[in-house]
Scaffold this active site. Sequence first.
Site, mmCIF file in Angstrom:
data_model
loop_
_atom_site.group_PDB
_atom_site.id
_atom_site.type_symbol
_atom_site.label_atom_id
_atom_site.label_comp_id
_atom_site.label_asym_id
_atom_site.label_seq_id
_atom_site.Cartn_x
_atom_site.Cartn_y
_atom_site.Cartn_z
ATOM 1 N N SER A 186 -24.615 -29.423 2.273
ATOM 2 C CA SER A 186 -25.275 -30.670 1.876
ATOM 3 C C SER A 186 -25.561 -30.660 0.383
ATOM 4 O O SER A 186 -25.271 -29.693 -0.311
ATOM 5 C CB SER A 186 -26.568 -30.841 2.657
ATOM 6 O OG SER A 186 -27.500 -29.845 2.264
ATOM 7 N N LYS A 187 -26.139 -31.737 -0.077
ATOM 8 C CA LYS A 187 -26.368 -31.913 -1.530
ATOM 9 C C LYS A 187 -27.057 -30.723 -2.165
ATOM 10 O O LYS A 187 -26.809 -30.404 -3.311
ATOM 11 C CB LYS A 187 -27.221 -33.156 -1.840
ATOM 12 C CG LYS A 187 -26.881 -34.377 -1.076
ATOM 13 C CD LYS A 187 -27.918 -34.660 0.021
ATOM 14 C CE LYS A 187 -27.252 -34.666 1.342
ATOM 15 N NZ LYS A 187 -27.769 -34.385 2.560
ATOM 16 N N ARG A 188 -27.946 -30.100 -1.400
ATOM 17 C CA ARG A 188 -28.689 -29.007 -2.036
ATOM 18 C C ARG A 188 -27.818 -27.785 -2.317
ATOM 19 O O ARG A 188 -28.246 -26.826 -2.925
ATOM 20 C CB ARG A 188 -29.914 -28.636 -1.213
ATOM 21 C CG ARG A 188 -29.699 -28.521 0.272
ATOM 22 C CD ARG A 188 -31.028 -28.214 0.953
ATOM 23 N NE ARG A 188 -31.500 -26.897 0.551
ATOM 24 C CZ ARG A 188 -31.262 -25.781 1.230
ATOM 25 N NH1 ARG A 188 -30.578 -25.831 2.354
ATOM 26 N NH2 ARG A 188 -31.708 -24.616 0.809
ATOM 27 N N HIS A 189 -26.570 -27.808 -1.873
ATOM 28 C CA HIS A 189 -25.665 -26.708 -2.172
ATOM 29 C C HIS A 189 -24.729 -27.051 -3.328
ATOM 30 O O HIS A 189 -23.712 -26.400 -3.518
ATOM 31 C CB HIS A 189 -24.837 -26.355 -0.935
ATOM 32 C CG HIS A 189 -25.685 -25.962 0.238
ATOM 33 N ND1 HIS A 189 -25.852 -26.770 1.333
ATOM 34 C CD2 HIS A 189 -26.434 -24.870 0.455
ATOM 35 C CE1 HIS A 189 -26.667 -26.169 2.173
ATOM 36 N NE2 HIS A 189 -27.043 -25.026 1.677
#
Length: 478
Positions: A238-241
């Site tokens: 997800s975006k946090r990666h």
Amino acid sequence: MTRVRFAPSPTGYLHIGGVRTALFNWLWARKTKGVFVLRIEDTDQERSTEASKKAILDSLEWLGLDWDEGPFVQTGRLAIYKEYAERLVREKKAFRCYCTKEELEAQREELKKKDPKAQFRYPGTCRDRADEPNKPFVVRFRTPSEGAVTYVDKVFGEITTPNAAQQDFVLLRSDGMPLYNFGAVVDDVSMEITLVARGRDHMVNTPPQIMIYEALGARVPEFAHLPMMLAQSGEKLSKRHGAVSALEYRDQGYTPNAVLNYLVRFGWSHGDQEIFSKDELIAAFGWEACGRGDGKFDAKKFLAVNHAHLKEQRLVPDDDYAKRLLPFVEQRGLTPTLAATKEAVPLVRERATTFIDAADRLDFVFRSDPVMDEAATAKFLVADAAPHLRGLAAQLEGMTSWNAQAIDTRMHDWLAELGLEIKHVAQPARVALTGRTASPGLFEVIAALGKSETLRRLSRGATLADARDPGRGEKPKA
RNA sequence: GGCCCCAUCGUCUAGCGGUUAGGACAUCGGCCUCUCACGCCGGUAACAUGGGUUCGAUUCCCAUUGGGGUCACCA
């Protein structure tokens, strides 16, 4: 005739996992000379947006995953789902359920109190209930409690799921919207899809979908499920990666075929080959070479694949390179022509890992006064260097043919006469010409800048160098 | 927890009974060299565990362990 489809829901940007699904479908369509259908599954009105739909279309377009039919939009086909649902009710293969959300929720709570581990199953209260006019209802599938569904997955092989694992799932919501399993099946039937390829997270949807196909009397398509692409941590990507949207890679200066190349090698292989052109991919692709294990996304390898593409003229020809590079150069406030950009491409071919990187490395070419790096200037544009820069300028001034080879020869002859080595003048000259200590090859740089511009920059560099004490590189500018 | 799926270097993977377990990225040395790169040479590094089957298992079967997916009037 093969007919495959990509059916994203427009609830956000197009995720690279989604791109991978689209790619595998697209490759199969192109390989089999079949049809690639694009369908937008927008029945979740709360989450679907027009902007997301546009982002999806833009992404596919940028990636060159062109579709042959569509985009079809599910909300434009509501009458069809209703008609199919009514048919199933008439044939007693489905039924109207008048239980309210609250009632179901209460039952769920009740069950949870008795046994927190028990899974809630629809109790079947409305299975044989008489029609009640003017009361809202959902349409539920009448799922057999005995037996099992078996299908042969193109990548996972034979999969059997007991029907007891299924309940009377909802086909049509009370507002007339189809639920995923129903909408997808009805559309796949009417669009005559022959093979459904999607992420493994959909594998559990396959048995109920097959039940629907059979209830409809429709031909069941083939299925191919793809293993999941996870983050390095093993969680869902997800975006946090980091960057996960296709368009982010466009904006970071990746070339579309490299994106496809990285993604296709994720869960698919072809011997030891790592780098593929699009045509090679189409020729080599096949389900039998797909792996089954989930994998972890590796940004470094992705970058390396992009670099490998940018290095090769075969994969990214100069014209294409220049066309894609130009916008990144313009982002820096520079406005070279496409032709000038194309001429500069060879300077960074083997060096640039992205178009952003290429634009940065070529900044000095397109800027009349290159940005002078402080440390570089302090270290190399010292008083000792001034005579070398002037001497070099004098040599170059007399040259009639202007190309890297000729410049190389002339410079070496001159240095030999002086008893100097190239390393004594290369760095000062490089800094004078590019403003930096790292650049493309010096002769190529000189050739690319042209005679008058080279002479101008060398002269300016010599002036800067004059301003410093000999042998004392740390002096600030006057 | 039920159901389903998966398991080779750090990562992506090759392997489809007998291999010094191969490649790529990353990493560490070295070479090349006008810088940066490219390129080249070399190193470190993997078959989750336990049972079978077999003359022989990374490979086939079964367990265990570990990981993942999914259990909605989301998709």
